[in-house]
Structure formats: C-alpha cells, structure tokens
Design a protein around this motif. Structure first.
Motif, PDB file in Angstrom:
ATOM      1  N   HIS A  64      13.676 -16.489   2.812  1.00 17.94           N
ATOM      2  CA  HIS A  64      12.023 -15.920   2.920  1.00 17.94           C
ATOM      3  C   HIS A  64      11.404 -16.203   1.562  1.00 17.94           C
ATOM      4  O   HIS A  64      10.034 -16.445   1.429  1.00 17.94           O
ATOM      5  CB  HIS A  64      11.769 -14.441   3.227  1.00 17.94           C
ATOM      6  CG  HIS A  64      12.361 -13.477   2.527  1.00 17.94           C
ATOM      7  ND1 HIS A  64      13.550 -13.205   2.237  1.00 17.94           N
ATOM      8  CD2 HIS A  64      11.440 -12.712   1.505  1.00 17.94           C
ATOM      9  CE1 HIS A  64      13.551 -12.026   1.280  1.00 17.94           C
ATOM     10  NE2 HIS A  64      12.474 -11.948   0.767  1.00 17.94           N
ATOM     11  N   LEU A  91       7.835 -17.649   8.761  1.00 18.95           N
ATOM     12  CA  LEU A  91       7.681 -16.639   9.990  1.00 18.95           C
ATOM     13  C   LEU A  91       9.283 -16.192  10.438  1.00 18.95           C
ATOM     14  O   LEU A  91       9.716 -15.153  10.459  1.00 18.95           O
ATOM     15  CB  LEU A  91       6.777 -16.822  11.166  1.00 18.95           C
ATOM     16  CG  LEU A  91       5.287 -16.862  10.539  1.00 18.95           C
ATOM     17  CD1 LEU A  91       4.594 -17.524  11.631  1.00 18.95           C
ATOM     18  CD2 LEU A  91       4.878 -15.425  10.601  1.00 18.95           C
ATOM     19  N   GLY A  94      11.133 -14.294   8.146  1.00 19.55           N
ATOM     20  CA  GLY A  94      10.890 -12.880   7.960  1.00 19.55           C
ATOM     21  C   GLY A  94       9.777 -12.719   7.105  1.00 19.55           C
ATOM     22  O   GLY A  94       9.293 -11.412   6.840  1.00 19.55           O
ATOM     23  N   LEU A  95       8.979 -13.570   6.802  1.00 17.95           N
ATOM     24  CA  LEU A  95       7.536 -13.382   5.823  1.00 17.95           C
ATOM     25  C   LEU A  95       6.523 -12.724   6.825  1.00 17.95           C
ATOM     26  O   LEU A  95       6.592 -13.263   8.105  1.00 17.95           O
ATOM     27  CB  LEU A  95       7.252 -14.616   5.396  1.00 17.95           C
ATOM     28  CG  LEU A  95       7.756 -15.211   4.061  1.00 17.95           C
ATOM     29  CD1 LEU A  95       6.900 -16.311   3.806  1.00 17.95           C
ATOM     30  CD2 LEU A  95       7.540 -14.172   3.140  1.00 17.95           C
ATOM     31  N   ASP A  96       6.018 -11.866   6.392  1.00 19.99           N
ATOM     32  CA  ASP A  96       5.021 -10.863   6.827  1.00 19.99           C
ATOM     33  C   ASP A  96       3.889 -12.098   7.328  1.00 19.99           C
ATOM     34  O   ASP A  96       3.256 -12.809   6.252  1.00 19.99           O
ATOM     35  CB  ASP A  96       4.394  -9.892   6.062  1.00 19.99           C
ATOM     36  CG  ASP A  96       3.362  -8.894   6.892  1.00 19.99           C
ATOM     37  OD1 ASP A  96       2.671  -9.456   7.535  1.00 19.99           O
ATOM     38  OD2 ASP A  96       3.307  -7.692   6.508  1.00 19.99           O
ATOM     39  N   PRO A  97       3.128 -12.162   8.497  1.00 12.72           N
ATOM     40  CA  PRO A  97       2.161 -12.956   8.831  1.00 12.72           C
ATOM     41  C   PRO A  97       0.970 -12.574   8.012  1.00 12.72           C
ATOM     42  O   PRO A  97       0.062 -13.518   7.707  1.00 12.72           O
ATOM     43  CB  PRO A  97       1.724 -12.746  10.169  1.00 12.72           C
ATOM     44  CG  PRO A  97       3.033 -11.978  10.756  1.00 12.72           C
ATOM     45  CD  PRO A  97       3.719 -11.179   9.745  1.00 12.72           C
ATOM     46  N   ASP A  98       0.827 -11.385   7.432  1.00 17.30           N
ATOM     47  CA  ASP A  98      -0.514 -11.218   6.704  1.00 17.30           C
ATOM     48  C   ASP A  98      -0.199 -11.810   5.412  1.00 17.30           C
ATOM     49  O   ASP A  98      -1.171 -12.064   4.903  1.00 17.30           O
ATOM     50  CB  ASP A  98      -0.520  -9.543   6.417  1.00 17.30           C
ATOM     51  CG  ASP A  98      -1.059  -8.813   7.874  1.00 17.30           C
ATOM     52  OD1 ASP A  98      -1.744  -9.671   8.508  1.00 17.30           O
ATOM     53  OD2 ASP A  98      -0.721  -7.824   8.014  1.00 17.30           O
ATOM     54  N   VAL A  99       1.103 -11.947   4.840  1.00 12.14           N
ATOM     55  CA  VAL A  99       1.097 -12.521   3.553  1.00 12.14           C
ATOM     56  C   VAL A  99       0.955 -13.907   3.613  1.00 12.14           C
ATOM     57  O   VAL A  99       0.141 -14.614   2.799  1.00 12.14           O
ATOM     58  CB  VAL A  99       2.788 -12.322   3.049  1.00 12.14           C
ATOM     59  CG1 VAL A  99       2.980 -13.306   1.950  1.00 12.14           C
ATOM     60  CG2 VAL A  99       3.085 -10.764   2.848  1.00 12.14           C
ATOM     61  N   GLU A 110      -0.507  -8.649  -0.069  1.00  9.52           N
ATOM     62  CA  GLU A 110       0.209  -7.388  -0.341  1.00  9.52           C
ATOM     63  C   GLU A 110       1.653  -7.951  -0.085  1.00  9.52           C
ATOM     64  O   GLU A 110       2.278  -8.419   0.932  1.00  9.52           O
ATOM     65  CB  GLU A 110      -0.074  -6.451   0.484  1.00  9.52           C
ATOM     66  CG  GLU A 110      -1.534  -6.116   0.478  1.00  9.52           C
ATOM     67  CD  GLU A 110      -1.914  -4.990  -0.626  1.00  9.52           C
ATOM     68  OE1 GLU A 110      -0.884  -4.380  -1.048  1.00  9.52           O
ATOM     69  OE2 GLU A 110      -2.766  -5.067  -1.074  1.00  9.52           O
ATOM     70  N   SER A 112       6.043  -6.880  -0.225  1.00  7.69           N
ATOM     71  CA  SER A 112       6.892  -5.824   0.033  1.00  7.69           C
ATOM     72  C   SER A 112       7.889  -5.453  -0.904  1.00  7.69           C
ATOM     73  O   SER A 112       8.434  -4.368  -1.121  1.00  7.69           O
ATOM     74  CB  SER A 112       7.576  -5.802   1.370  1.00  7.69           C
ATOM     75  OG  SER A 112       8.386  -6.984   1.405  1.00  7.69           O
ATOM     76  N   GLN A 116       9.694 -10.747  -4.076  1.00  4.22           N
ATOM     77  CA  GLN A 116       8.698 -11.415  -3.302  1.00  4.22           C
ATOM     78  C   GLN A 116       7.450 -11.524  -4.667  1.00  4.22           C
ATOM     79  O   GLN A 116       6.823 -12.519  -4.558  1.00  4.22           O
ATOM     80  CB  GLN A 116       8.222 -10.841  -2.300  1.00  4.22           C
ATOM     81  CG  GLN A 116       8.960 -11.016  -0.998  1.00  4.22           C
ATOM     82  CD  GLN A 116       8.223 -10.465   0.328  1.00  4.22           C
ATOM     83  OE1 GLN A 116       7.348  -9.989   0.368  1.00  4.22           O
ATOM     84  NE2 GLN A 116       8.946 -10.720   1.532  1.00  4.22           N
TER      85      GLN A 116
END
Length: 192
Positions: A64, A91, A94-99, A110, A112, A116
């Motif tokens: 990630h 994705l 495991g990357l956040d879609p909002d990132v 933002e 985590s 990162q």
C-alpha cells in the motif's frame, strides 16, 4: 490514440521476443504498457522492466505504501494509464478510497499512519520541488529507515520514467483516460 503500438510478434527481433518472454515469465506475468515503447531498444526494455519488478515486489515498503507513492507520481504527471492501473492496485492493497480521491484532486489526504504520511510527504515534496527538506527527510528516515527512503526515491524515479513514457507515446489511451485527473489547462496532442 496511441503513438506507438506493440510490435507484431512476427515483426519482432529475437532480442525483442526474448525480452517479452522474460517479462511474461516473471512476476508481472505480462508485458507492461511502457515496454511497448521501450521495446524499440530491447536492452532498455529488459533493464527497465527488471528495475520495475524489483521496486514493485522486492522492497521493504508494504504494497500500500508503494502504491501510494506511485499514485502521487502518476498524479504529479497526470499519467492517465498509470493512474488507472495503480488506483485499482492501491485499492486492492488497502489504500483508503478517500486518500486516492484526495490525491486525484491535488489535495493533501487524511492519512492513517506515520508510514503513509512519510511516503506522501517525501513523494509530494520531492516531485514538486526536486528536493526533500531536512525535517521531511529526518521524519522519512526515522519512519521508513534509510533503506526504505532509498527504495522510495527509486520507486518515484522509476515511475517518473514510466509516466513520461506513457504520456509521450500516449500509451493506454484513450481506454485509460481517468476522468478524475482531467486538467483543463492541458490538452494532449491527440486532443488539440
């Protein structure tokens, strides 16, 4: 419309065929898009894809984190094909879609965790200024280690080459146009 096409197998030199066979037999399992251009110099294709394989699969950076750096790079260069491919991989890793959405919008995401944040800060700063100031460097080496920092810079350098190759030869277009990366001030040669 791509500017270069994958050479037909019957038209390839023995060196080009060997590089393609090596690549398909490797971890990627396929010929990556930039190799379509690099095959015009088979040894560049061989060494380039080997470097990419190393940087994608054999570093201390978790997948990630590698994908985060690649997305920052792909966005920096507005490399649609790179973005499209690595958004999906990010994705999956495991990357956040909002990132991912924030990076696409050229906003600071933002994040985590410290690893990162270090990858994002080093990547975005290095790409935008060509340098890494002491505080960001110190935080990066503290969090990622010296080896991780060297690997991160390697990932960024390699994916700059990939992005510039894809952009110059318009590889993967128009199929990989990423609507979230549209830059109204730039129109590619095929759009002019």
């Amino acid at each position: 419309m791509t500017r270069l096409e994958m050479p037909a197998e019957a038209a390839m030199s023995p060196e080009q065929l060997a590089v393609c066979a090596e690549t398909v037999a490797g971890r990627r399992g396929k010929v990556p898009a930039p190799m379509i251009a690099w095959l015009r110099h088979p040894e560049l294709a061989r060494r380039g894809q080997k470097l990419g394989e190393l940087l994608r699969y054999e570093t201390t950076l978790e997948p990630h984190l590698t994908e985060l750096a690649i997305l920052v790079c792909g966005r920096h260069w507005t490399s649609h094909h790179e973005w499209t491919a690595h958004k999906a991989m990010g994705l999956k890793a495991g990357l956040d879609p909002d990132v991912i959405a924030a990076i696409a919008a050229r906003s600071v995401p933002e994040l985590s965790d410290d690893r990162q944040r270090a990858v994002y800060d080093v990547s975005s700063t290095l790409l935008s200024t060509g340098r890494v100031p002491d505080p960001i460097y110190a935080r990066g080496t503290t969090v990622l280690g010296e080896q991780g920092m060297v690997e991160l810079v390697g990932v960024l350098g390699y994916y700059c080459l990939v992005s510039l190759t894809l952009n110059t030869f318009e590889l993967g277009l128009p199929g990989s146009i990423a609507p979230e990366l549209q830059d109204p001030e730039f129109k590619g040669a095929s759009e002019a």
